[in-house]
Design a protein around this motif. Structure first.
Motif, PDB file in Angstrom:
ATOM      1  N   THR A 124       0.808  -1.220   0.000  1.00  0.00           N
ATOM      2  CA  THR A 124       0.000   0.000   0.000  1.00  0.00           C
ATOM      3  C   THR A 124       0.840   1.269   0.000  1.00  0.00           C
ATOM      4  OG1 THR A 124      -0.109   0.067   2.414  1.00  0.00           O
ATOM      5  CG2 THR A 124      -1.847  -1.170   1.267  1.00  0.00           C
ATOM      6  N   ARG A 180      -0.386  12.192  12.209  1.00  0.00           N
ATOM      7  CA  ARG A 180      -0.003  11.991  10.808  1.00  0.00           C
ATOM      8  C   ARG A 180       1.265  12.753  10.495  1.00  0.00           C
ATOM      9  NH1 ARG A 180      -3.832  11.373   6.492  1.00  0.00           N
ATOM     10  NH2 ARG A 180      -2.149  11.177   5.014  1.00  0.00           N
ATOM     11  N   ARG A 223       0.930   8.204   4.405  1.00  0.00           N
ATOM     12  CA  ARG A 223       0.445   7.539   3.189  1.00  0.00           C
ATOM     13  C   ARG A 223       1.374   7.920   2.044  1.00  0.00           C
ATOM     14  NH1 ARG A 223      -4.180   5.018   3.690  1.00  0.00           N
ATOM     15  NH2 ARG A 223      -5.522   5.485   5.440  1.00  0.00           N
ATOM     16  N   SER A 259       1.844   8.110  11.414  1.00  0.00           N
ATOM     17  CA  SER A 259       1.580   7.329  10.200  1.00  0.00           C
ATOM     18  C   SER A 259       1.642   8.248   8.985  1.00  0.00           C
ATOM     19  CB  SER A 259       0.210   6.663  10.289  1.00  0.00           C
ATOM     20  OG  SER A 259      -0.806   7.642  10.365  1.00  0.00           O
ATOM     21  N   ASP A 270       1.779   2.698   2.726  1.00  0.00           N
ATOM     22  CA  ASP A 270       1.576   3.323   4.029  1.00  0.00           C
ATOM     23  C   ASP A 270       2.772   2.998   4.920  1.00  0.00           C
ATOM     24  OD1 ASP A 270      -0.857   4.018   3.014  1.00  0.00           O
ATOM     25  OD2 ASP A 270      -2.022   2.608   4.215  1.00  0.00           O
TER      26      ASP A 270
END
Length: 152
Positions: free
Chosen positions: A12, A52, A28, A26, A14
């Protein structure tokens, strides 16, 4: 803030970054603001929004940013020599000394016990001769793989 990439999901994209503040953030793939892809251990600079990491850039000149060095070759774990084993098998074979040398203690004890009787000597002597021949015709690589002693 600065931190280090802890992990990236290859499917992904991520990932997780640990900040210099000790917290994990985290991200992306869209948060990665640099050409290329994030790598585990890469030292990065990023903005934070709650939990994030945003606008992630690798820190130029950081050691973790450098490509990983190739892994060191595995240490040579051969601590036994097939010629020594063959000589032990030829000269002291019925006693099973060569079996102790290569780490086969159980069969070494069996040969030692068998050599206490005449009938046992008739069994252990050919067994030792076969071991002698096997050791001499076995490749070094096969001998090392079969009789390597791992010390960890």
């Amino acid at each position: 803030m600065r931190g280090q990439v802890l992990g990236v999901d290859t499917r992904t994209g991520d990932g997780i970054v640990t900040g210099d503040d000790g917290r994990r953030y985290s991200f992306r793939p869209a948060d990665w603001a640099h050409k290329g892809e994030p790598a585990i251990g890469m030292y990065v600079d990023f903005d934070i929004d709650q939990n994030r990491a945003l606008s992630i850039f690798p820190v130029p000149g950081a050691l973790a940013d450098q490509p990983a060095a190739p892994p060191a070759p595995a240490p040579d774990l051969r601590d036994r020599n097939k010629y020594v084993a063959a000589l032990l098998a030829f000269f002291l074979g019925p006693l099973g000394i060569h079996r102790f040398y290569v780490g086969r203690t159980g069969s070494g004890i069996a040969m030692l016990v068998l050599s206490c009787t005449i009938v046992g000597l008739l069994i252990s002597a050919p067994w030792a001769l076969i071991d002698t021949i096997r050791y001499l015709f076995m490749s070094d690589r096969e001998f090392a793989a079969r009789y390597a002693r791992y010390t960890e």
